[in-house]
Design an enzyme around this catalytic site. Structure first.
Site, PDB file in Angstrom:
ATOM      1  N   GLY A 229       0.822  -1.216   0.000  1.00 26.65           N
ATOM      2  CA  GLY A 229       0.000   0.000   0.000  1.00 26.65           C
ATOM      3  C   GLY A 229       0.844   1.247   0.000  1.00 26.65           C
ATOM      4  O   GLY A 229       1.473   1.561  -0.987  1.00 26.65           O
ATOM      5  N   CYS A 230       0.885   1.944   1.086  1.00 25.86           N
ATOM      6  CA  CYS A 230       1.842   3.043   1.283  1.00 25.86           C
ATOM      7  C   CYS A 230       1.398   4.392   0.732  1.00 25.86           C
ATOM      8  O   CYS A 230       0.623   4.479  -0.209  1.00 25.86           O
ATOM      9  CB  CYS A 230       3.202   2.776   0.666  1.00 25.86           C
ATOM     10  SG  CYS A 230       3.849   1.152   0.982  1.00 25.86           S
ATOM     11  N   SER A 231       1.950   5.430   1.367  1.00 32.18           N
ATOM     12  CA  SER A 231       1.827   6.775   0.823  1.00 32.18           C
ATOM     13  C   SER A 231       3.219   7.338   0.631  1.00 32.18           C
ATOM     14  O   SER A 231       4.150   6.966   1.330  1.00 32.18           O
ATOM     15  CB  SER A 231       1.035   7.670   1.775  1.00 32.18           C
ATOM     16  OG  SER A 231       1.677   7.731   3.033  1.00 32.18           O
TER      17      SER A 231
ATOM     18  N   ASP B 262       5.231   6.388   4.066  1.00 37.08           N
ATOM     19  CA  ASP B 262       4.540   5.723   5.163  1.00 37.08           C
ATOM     20  C   ASP B 262       4.107   4.362   4.643  1.00 37.08           C
ATOM     21  O   ASP B 262       3.516   4.275   3.566  1.00 37.08           O
ATOM     22  CB  ASP B 262       3.317   6.555   5.613  1.00 37.08           C
ATOM     23  CG  ASP B 262       3.147   6.491   7.124  1.00 37.08           C
ATOM     24  OD1 ASP B 262       3.881   5.734   7.784  1.00 37.08           O
ATOM     25  OD2 ASP B 262       2.275   7.229   7.648  1.00 37.08           O
TER      26      ASP B 262
ATOM     27  N   ARG C 141      -3.264   5.289   4.539  1.00 41.20           N
ATOM     28  CA  ARG C 141      -2.616   4.443   3.539  1.00 41.20           C
ATOM     29  C   ARG C 141      -1.524   3.560   4.144  1.00 41.20           C
ATOM     30  O   ARG C 141      -0.912   2.766   3.440  1.00 41.20           O
ATOM     31  CB  ARG C 141      -1.999   5.304   2.433  1.00 41.20           C
ATOM     32  CG  ARG C 141      -2.983   6.211   1.708  1.00 41.20           C
ATOM     33  CD  ARG C 141      -2.291   6.981   0.605  1.00 41.20           C
ATOM     34  NE  ARG C 141      -1.847   6.097  -0.454  1.00 41.20           N
ATOM     35  CZ  ARG C 141      -2.595   5.724  -1.483  1.00 41.20           C
ATOM     36  NH1 ARG C 141      -3.830   6.182  -1.605  1.00 41.20           N
ATOM     37  NH2 ARG C 141      -2.119   4.909  -2.401  1.00 41.20           N
TER      38      ARG C 141
END
Lengths: 540, 373
Positions: free
Chosen positions: B2-4, B174, B31
């Site tokens: 996922g991640c931002s 993140d 996220r």
């Protein structure tokens, strides 16, 4: 699968030979039983005319069709062509005492040899019950974290270039500024310095394997050439030269230079897209070939450039290649002769030391290394050689790709894998192990009608494929056969796209050598190590 | 995964506190899942701007001792200190964190005369990270540093006191890891020399990217696919001297069908590029921000399967997974925000350096022409 049809009758075994051998009574019994349903048979004699092995005959006195089971090779031509479906071919049931060691096959081979004193001959790839590693390799697919891609909606690229690639791109940068309407604009010009070595451009990573004129009929060759042209791929002439009428397919043709040098002249080299030096083939590593004089017809004599009716002998080694530096000289002789405009391939059988051999071939200057595995096909080979020499292509691909990468020379040559590719999943696995493309021979022949009776060496192919008999040759309609080949390549390409899409990959270069997307199932630790893949269940 | 991701660069080189980037990444906390966060800051060590700065995480004192004796062999240690941190309740199981300002010893340069200083540094980083001795060099550039760990990025930023640093370019990440474990070395950004990258995505071509890089001496030891992108940039930009825009075309090449429609010289160039660098193609969903300290470069995969927005406001250029992150730290006017198209990078560049003066169009694209000999 390629090369010469048969070894000398004097030293080999066939049913005919046994009959000639003047033995009182053969101990052999038939391999197959042909059953004819009397209710369906209309006595039309199609089967009689279709069987080149004379298994069927019409008995005028009895006014009925007789069948000699001992002559049947189970090519299924009669069963397929019978208009009423009256014929069934099954395994011959003889109550030979069951024995795991002394099987019926072993016994029959002993009878044959004791009746003739000859080498056992056979055709096609080995039918021995070796473990098929492809069936123990599983493919990956994307789930949740990585969306799979629908090849019907998104682009999916299979285009493949075969040939040496430079280590890096070289270019010159020039920046220039000029005054626009009210501000300075800057343009950067990249001048390409790299001159790419010659490449073969394939629209899908599949080629038709080497099958020579002589081993296969002209119609078969015509079909292969047309299909290669239509699919944007290549076919390979094998070592039997190139009939003039096929010169028009030159841009889709790989021509072979083998130990017999049949049909090699400057026109032959010039017309081709690439040249392949054939050192060996998977079905008979270390063995030469022999096309008996009776098969050297006028057309074959023209194409092979040898007198009509003379035996066409391919020596076991090239007599100008006794060492790697000799190979290098031949590679560069051919490159000189063709102006460095065509990729040069070297085809070898997958033998025990294949990684080191392949490395030597690349360093000797080859642009492509074609490796033919244990299951590679042939028009004729001694059974013992076919069934016992070489290593499986799966292990060879992996060993070679790993070795070339360790040496930092993987980019200097492409790898074509060959030897028993049965379907598109095999192709995907081969590419993921490290092959750039695959050669298919047997699969292409089956697409054209071959039923794998393994009697190619007799020259009596009832399907018109592995024969020069004009009566049999015309059974294969090159238009229809080409259409079937095109369908096969299309179908496999669709399937490869589907598999790649499932993996979340949209260009074949991201599949090539991507062993992380493979898992081994029920494979020995050592096999996993050589394949360099993880066991199923282990994650990234 | 996922991640931002987010990034800010001041194109005039004005430095600003790390607080801004923390605010931006914090806004997108949905996220992430708290298993990794991190930042890279450029221009943060002006007093030691000529020295290579190594940020190293250690499992224990023993690994520190071993690694330091190795460092002393190859480098003059100009300065060494623990990386300052503060107690943050959510950040637990912290490793030992040290930074070193280093110069390559002259005798080492002589010994490896065929290598550049950067090559020697890369060799050391690969050696330490590949030794499996509980030490990982997480950044190794000049006048830059990477701060990362297990936790939400906002907490990691607080833990490292990033508000006390000021830099002209910051990137952040993140994490919501899926394929690989959440551990301190595996958090983003990944750094080698001056390059740092953050990546939201999963690389379906990782297997071949990794094997390709290994041929050039890279060792991929961090148990994450994103690491490969970093080394590909190092290979293409530093070793093969490609400009960023062309390196991008290696990782995300135009389709063959697009290449075929190009004018002759351009077609030849892209064809050659793709044929040579096929193994460097990054396949799979990705949004990536990479910086080399001179520019900040954002792009997505060839199908744009992960989000990326860009904005330009004053001298600042922003990139983020979501627009809200940029809105959080900068009052945007209509027209400031744009969405990079498939195959088109969004670029922010320092304007005061020679190579990066070129501004070009709104998203930083210069004009290219191609020719051949």
């Amino acid at each position: 699968m390629e090369s010469s049809a048969s070894v000398l009758c004097k030293s080999s075994v066939s049913v005919q030979c046994i009959r000639k051998a003047n033995m009182k009574k053969s101990l052999l019994f038939p391999d197959f039983t042909v059953t004819r349903d009397p209710d369906k048979c209309i006595q039309c004699e199609v089967c009689v005319r279709q069987c080149a092995f004379d298994a069927h005959s019409f008995d005028k006195e009895a006014n009925k069709i007789e069948t000699d089971n001992s002559k049947c090779v189970s090519c299924l031509r009669c069963a397929t062509m019978c208009p009423t479906g009256a014929i069934t071919v099954s395994e011959h049931q003889q109550n030979i005492k069951k024995n795991k060691n002394w099987t019926e096959k072993q016994l029959k081979e002993l009878y044959k040899q004791s009746e003739t004193g000859g080498i056992l001959l056979t055709g096609m790839g080995t039918d021995k019950d070796y473990k098929i590693i492809w069936d123990h390799i599983l493919l990956d697919a994307a789930q949740v974290t990585n969306p799979s891609i629908d090849p019907l909606r998104e682009p999916m690229e299979l285009r493949t270039y075969l040939g040496a690639k430079p280590d890096r791109i070289e270019f010159r940068v020039q920046s220039s500024e000029f005054r626009g309407q009210n501000k300075k604009l800057r343009t950067t010009n990249y001048e390409l310095q790299t001159k790419l070595p010659p490449q073969l451009k394939l629209e899908t990573p599949i080629l038709f394997s080497a099958m020579s004129y002589g081993a296969i009929s002209l119609n078969t060759m015509r079909a292969l050439a047309r299909a290669a042209d239509e699919c944007g791929i290549f076919y390979n002439t094998g070592e039997g030269g190139l009939p003039k009428e096929l010169y028009k397919y030159g841009k889709n043709t790989i021509v072979q230079v083998a130990s017999g040098r049949f049909g090699v002249d400057s026109d032959y080299l010039d017309v081709a897209a690439a040249v392949e030096i054939k050192v060996g083939q998977g079905a008979k590593p270390g063995i030469g070939g022999h096309l008996p004089g009776e098969k050297v017809t006028e057309e074959i004599s023209q194409t092979r450039m040898i007198p009509t009716g003379t035996d066409a002998l391919s020596p076991a080694p090239h007599h100008d290649i006794y060492s790697i530096e000799d190979l290098s000289q031949l590679i560069y002789s051919i490159k000189e002769a063709t102006g460095y405009k065509k990729p040069l391939s070297v085809k070898v059988a997958a033998v025990h030391n294949i990684a080191a051999i392949a490395s030597g071939i690349v360093r000797a200057g080859a642009d492509i290394v074609a490796i033919d595995g244990l299951r590679g096909g042939t028009g004729a080979a001694p059974t013992r050689i076919r069934d016992n020499v070489g290593i499986p292509i799966e292990l060879a691909i992996s060993a070679v790709d790993s070795r070339l990468r360790e040496e930092g020379i993987r980019n200097r040559a492409s790898i074509i894998a060959a030897g028993g590719f049965r379907n598109s999943a095999d192709v995907v696995k081969a590419i993921a192990l490290g092959a750039d493309a695959v050669y298919i021979g047997t699969a292409a022949l089956v697409a054209m009608g071959c039923h794998l009776c393994q009697k190619c060496y007799t020259g009596k192919c009832n399907w018109g494929i592995a024969t020069q008999d004009p009566y049999l040759v015309k059974r294969l309609n090159p238009e229809i056969a080409a259409r079937r080949l095109v369908n096969l390549i299309k179908a496999w390409s669709h399937e490869i796209k589907e598999i790649m899409g499932g993996m979340g990959i949209n260009a074949v270069e991201s599949l090539r050598g991507n062993r992380l997307r493979l898992r081994g199932f029920d494979l020995h630790e050592n096999e996993l190590k050589i394949l360099d893949i993880k066991p199923a269940g282990e994650s990234m | 995964m996922g991640c931002s991701i987010a990034g800010i660069i001041d194109e005039k080189g004005n430095r600003f506190s790390g607080e801004k980037i923390i605010c931006a990444i914090k806004k997108m906390y949905l996220r992430a899942n708290g298993l990794g966060g991190g930042f890279a800051g450029y221009g943060i060590y002006p007093e030691n701007s000529d020295d290579f700065c190594f940020h190293i995480i250690y499992n224990d004192e023993k690994s520190r001792e071993n690694t330091e004796s190795y460092l002393k062999h190859d480098f003059e240690i100009v300065k060494e200190e623990p990386i300052p941190t503060r107690t943050v309740k959510a950040i637990v199981n912290r490793p030992l964190l040290f930074r070193y300002f280093l110069r390559v010893k002259d005798e080492i340069k002589k010994q490896f005369y065929e290598m550049t200083e950067e090559d020697i540094v890369m060799r050391s980083v690969m050696k330490i990270n590949g030794a499996q001795a509980g030490a990982f060099v997480i950044s190794s550039g000049k006048n830059m540093g990477i701060f990362k760990g297990v936790g939400y990025a906002a907490d990691i930023g607080k833990f490292y006191k990033l508000e006390e640093y000021s830099g002209y370019c910051w990137i952040a990440h993140d994490r919501f890891p899926t394929n690989t474990p959440g551990w301190w070395g595996g958090a983003h950004p990944f750094g080698l020399l001056n390059f740092s990258i953050v990546h939201n995505g999963e690389i379906s071509s990782y297997g071949i990217n990794k094997r390709y890089l290994e041929e050039f001496g890279y060792r991929l030891t961090l148990h994450t696919d994103s690491e490969a992108i970093l080394y590909l940039f190092d290979l293409l930009l530093r070793k093969h001297k490609l400009p960023m825009s062309l390196a991008h075309k290696v990782l995300c090449p135009p389709l063959w069908s697009e290449i075929e429609k190009m004018p002759e010289d351009e077609r030849k160039f892209y064809e050659t590029l793709r044929i040579i660098y096929g193994s460097a193609l990054i396949n799979g969903p990705s949004a990536i921000i990479v910086s080399d300290g001179k520019m900040m470069f954002g792009f997505t995969d060839r199908l744009k399967l992960r989000p990326l927005v860009a904005a330009r406001n004053g001298s600042k250029f922003y990139l983020a997974s979501e627009e809200c992150a940029i809105q959080e730290i900068c009052p945007l006017k209509k027209g400031d925000v744009f969405f990079p198209k498939v195959g088109e990078p969004a670029i922010g560049k320092l304007r005061n350096t020679e190579q990066t003066r070129n501004k070009g169009t709104r998203n930083g694209h210069g004009k290219f022409r191609f020719s051949s000999v």
